[in-house]
Design a protein around this motif. Structure first.
Motif, PDB file in Angstrom:
ATOM      1  N   ARG A  28      -0.531  10.938   3.408  1.00 17.18           N
ATOM      2  CA  ARG A  28      -0.105  10.601   2.046  1.00 17.18           C
ATOM      3  C   ARG A  28      -1.125  11.157   1.063  1.00 17.18           C
ATOM      4  N   ASP A  29      -0.657  11.665  -0.049  1.00 16.65           N
ATOM      5  CA  ASP A  29      -1.527  12.159  -1.122  1.00 16.65           C
ATOM      6  C   ASP A  29      -2.538  13.192  -0.604  1.00 16.65           C
ATOM      7  N   HIS A  30      -2.065  14.098   0.233  1.00 16.46           N
ATOM      8  CA  HIS A  30      -2.900  15.173   0.781  1.00 16.46           C
ATOM      9  C   HIS A  30      -4.052  14.646   1.634  1.00 16.46           C
ATOM     10  N   LYS A  31      -3.901  13.452   2.177  1.00 15.70           N
ATOM     11  CA  LYS A  31      -4.902  12.870   3.066  1.00 15.70           C
ATOM     12  C   LYS A  31      -4.210  12.447   4.353  1.00 15.70           C
ATOM     13  N   TYR A  54      -4.472   9.741   7.484  1.00 12.87           N
ATOM     14  CA  TYR A  54      -5.080   8.491   7.914  1.00 12.87           C
ATOM     15  C   TYR A  54      -4.795   8.284   9.399  1.00 12.87           C
ATOM     16  N   GLU A 113       0.814  -1.215   0.000  1.00 16.10           N
ATOM     17  CA  GLU A 113       0.000   0.000   0.000  1.00 16.10           C
ATOM     18  C   GLU A 113       0.850   1.268   0.000  1.00 16.10           C
ATOM     19  N   GLY A 114       2.169   1.100   0.014  1.00 11.09           N
ATOM     20  CA  GLY A 114       3.060   2.249  -0.006  1.00 11.09           C
ATOM     21  C   GLY A 114       3.217   2.925   1.340  1.00 11.09           C
TER      22      GLY A 114
END
Length: 62
Positions: free
Chosen positions: A53-56, A58, A20-21
């Protein structure tokens, strides 16, 4: 038991995280102490892992 259990779970899911990186060394821990008993009993500490990650952002909890 919480931290040891988290290590065991991460060991088993390490490959999934890689796919999932997600590199666990870039996950930060956030600890909140509920002094007023808003979310549980007074003085309880909550710990959540945060990964961005990616402007999100978690929130991960085991």
């Amino acid at each position: 038991m919480g931290r040891e259990y988290e290590k065991v779970v991460l060991f088993f899911f390490e490959e999934v995280l890689k796919q999932e990186g997600i590199d666990y060394k870039y996950i930060n821990k956030f600890t909140y102490k509920d002094d007023n008993g808003v979310y549980g009993y007074k003085g309880k500490k909550y710990e959540v892992d945060i990964f961005a990650r990616d402007h999100k952002i978690y929130l991960i909890e085991i």
